[in-house]
Write a protein that holds these residues in place. Structure first.
Motif, mmCIF file in Angstrom:
data_model
loop_
_atom_site.group_PDB
_atom_site.id
_atom_site.type_symbol
_atom_site.label_atom_id
_atom_site.label_comp_id
_atom_site.label_asym_id
_atom_site.label_seq_id
_atom_site.Cartn_x
_atom_site.Cartn_y
_atom_site.Cartn_z
ATOM 1 N N GLN A 97 20.552 -78.761 -34.280
ATOM 2 C CA GLN A 97 19.554 -79.216 -35.257
ATOM 3 C C GLN A 97 20.150 -79.176 -36.664
ATOM 4 N N ILE A 98 20.811 -78.080 -36.993
ATOM 5 C CA ILE A 98 21.419 -77.949 -38.324
ATOM 6 C C ILE A 98 22.478 -79.027 -38.530
ATOM 7 N N GLU A 99 23.345 -79.227 -37.528
ATOM 8 C CA GLU A 99 24.381 -80.268 -37.626
ATOM 9 C C GLU A 99 23.762 -81.647 -37.810
ATOM 10 N N THR A 100 22.705 -81.936 -37.035
ATOM 11 C CA THR A 100 22.056 -83.247 -37.100
ATOM 12 C C THR A 100 21.462 -83.495 -38.479
ATOM 13 N N VAL A 101 20.752 -82.525 -39.017
ATOM 14 C CA VAL A 101 20.137 -82.689 -40.342
ATOM 15 C C VAL A 101 21.229 -82.859 -41.399
ATOM 16 N N PHE A 102 22.284 -82.078 -41.329
ATOM 17 C CA PHE A 102 23.360 -82.177 -42.305
ATOM 18 C C PHE A 102 24.002 -83.572 -42.280
ATOM 19 N N ILE A 103 24.285 -84.067 -41.084
ATOM 20 C CA ILE A 103 24.881 -85.405 -40.963
ATOM 21 C C ILE A 103 23.927 -86.461 -41.523
ATOM 22 N N ARG A 104 22.655 -86.302 -41.251
ATOM 23 C CA ARG A 104 21.680 -87.281 -41.751
ATOM 24 C C ARG A 104 21.530 -87.205 -43.261
ATOM 25 N N ILE A 105 21.683 -86.044 -43.847
ATOM 26 C CA ILE A 105 21.684 -85.931 -45.310
ATOM 27 C C ILE A 105 22.860 -86.728 -45.863
ATOM 28 N N LEU A 106 24.032 -86.582 -45.236
ATOM 29 C CA LEU A 106 25.211 -87.331 -45.669
ATOM 30 C C LEU A 106 24.992 -88.836 -45.595
ATOM 31 N N ARG A 107 24.118 -89.256 -44.673
ATOM 32 C CA ARG A 107 23.857 -90.684 -44.476
ATOM 33 C C ARG A 107 22.603 -91.153 -45.211
ATOM 34 N N ASP A 108 22.044 -90.327 -46.091
ATOM 35 C CA ASP A 108 20.834 -90.666 -46.859
ATOM 36 C C ASP A 108 19.647 -91.025 -45.976
ATOM 37 N N ALA A 109 19.427 -90.254 -44.943
ATOM 38 C CA ALA A 109 18.302 -90.506 -44.029
ATOM 39 C C ALA A 109 16.977 -90.241 -44.728
ATOM 40 N N GLY A 110 15.937 -90.861 -44.223
ATOM 41 C CA GLY A 110 14.591 -90.644 -44.736
ATOM 42 C C GLY A 110 13.956 -89.422 -44.091
ATOM 43 N N PRO A 111 12.655 -89.231 -44.324
ATOM 44 C CA PRO A 111 11.958 -88.042 -43.808
ATOM 45 C C PRO A 111 12.059 -87.857 -42.298
ATOM 46 N N ARG A 112 11.884 -88.921 -41.521
ATOM 47 C CA ARG A 112 11.970 -88.771 -40.063
ATOM 48 C C ARG A 112 13.377 -88.379 -39.652
ATOM 49 N N GLY A 113 14.371 -88.971 -40.273
ATOM 50 C CA GLY A 113 15.757 -88.624 -39.967
ATOM 51 C C GLY A 113 16.067 -87.178 -40.304
ATOM 52 N N LEU A 114 15.478 -86.693 -41.402
ATOM 53 C CA LEU A 114 15.729 -85.312 -41.810
ATOM 54 C C LEU A 114 14.993 -84.301 -40.936
ATOM 55 N N ALA A 115 14.019 -84.754 -40.162
ATOM 56 C CA ALA A 115 13.371 -83.854 -39.198
ATOM 57 C C ALA A 115 14.339 -83.529 -38.068
ATOM 58 N N GLY A 116 15.342 -84.392 -37.907
ATOM 59 C CA GLY A 116 16.362 -84.152 -36.891
ATOM 60 C C GLY A 116 15.777 -84.108 -35.500
ATOM 61 N N LEU A 117 16.144 -83.094 -34.757
ATOM 62 C CA LEU A 117 15.725 -82.972 -33.365
ATOM 63 C C LEU A 117 14.277 -82.506 -33.232
ATOM 64 N N TYR A 118 13.660 -82.087 -34.344
ATOM 65 C CA TYR A 118 12.245 -81.705 -34.319
ATOM 66 C C TYR A 118 11.320 -82.922 -34.420
ATOM 67 N N ALA A 119 11.858 -84.095 -34.721
ATOM 68 C CA ALA A 119 11.033 -85.301 -34.838
ATOM 69 C C ALA A 119 10.319 -85.570 -33.511
#
Length: 191
Positions: free
Chosen positions: A127-149
């Motif tokens: 989950q931490i890795e997924t959120v970090f990668i999505r931050i690097l890719r400028d993800a929106g709110p759903r993307g930043l929820a990561g695996l909790y979405a």
């Protein structure tokens, strides 16, 4: 209660709670430490839960480690009393995204054929890795929820660390394959 016993209880309780909420489940087992821990914890559940579970493993065709992992999953599943469905990539991809797409297509097909949900061994570390990668890719709110979405995927270990799974695996002497591609720094997640 010793630390290993507490960790074992946490791992097994997480799997029990997740599978208790599923009528039918397909365990996505790659042969790595996390998913082999999921398989082992599931094998310790009561028969009425286990009989609604099937294991699915996918060989990406990327080399000897992938083949060894799929073979290990098939053998260990049988030893644990689970049916195992094996798939193999029809074309060998070169990027993580291609591997992921092929694997998920296979898992969703197996689940659809059985009227089941897919259960993965994603951990808090994932989950931490997924959120970090999505931050690097400028993800929106759903993307930043990561695996909790919101998802139809069941992830019993999202509140469990990879270190806890490693302790459980050591305690239970769980066999697993350490795929060398997990250390290849050309893949963003590994970096």
């Amino acid at each position: 209660m010793s630390i290993p016993a507490v960790e074992a209880s946490k791992v097994e309780s997480a799997v029990a709670a997740a599978l208790d909420s599923c009528d039918r489940a397909v365990l996505a087992v790659s042969g790595g430490l996390d998913s082999m821990t999921l398989l082992t914890a599931a094998s310790r559940l009561p028969l009425q839960v286990r009989r609604n579970v099937v294991v699915a493993t996918f060989d990406h065709g990327t080399g000897p480690a992938a083949g060894r992992a799929a073979a290990l999953v098939a053998r260990y599943s049988a030893r644990c009393g689970f049916a195992c469905v094996s798939g193999r990539a029809s074309t060998i991809g070169t990027r993580e995204e291609e591997w992921r797409r092929s694997r998920w297509e296979f898992l969703h097909d197996v689940a659809a054929q059985r009227g089941a949900v897919v259960v993965t061994a994603h951990t808090r570390d994932d989950q931490i890795e997924t959120v970090f990668i999505r931050i690097l890719r400028d993800a929106g709110p759903r993307g930043l929820a990561g695996l909790y979405a919101d998802s139809d995927i069941v992830r019993p270990f999202l509140d469990v660390s990879r270190a806890t799974l490693a302790s459980y695996a050591k305690l239970r002497r769980i066999p697993f394959v350490d795929d060398p591609s997990n250390r290849d720094r050309k893949h963003l997640r590994n970096r």
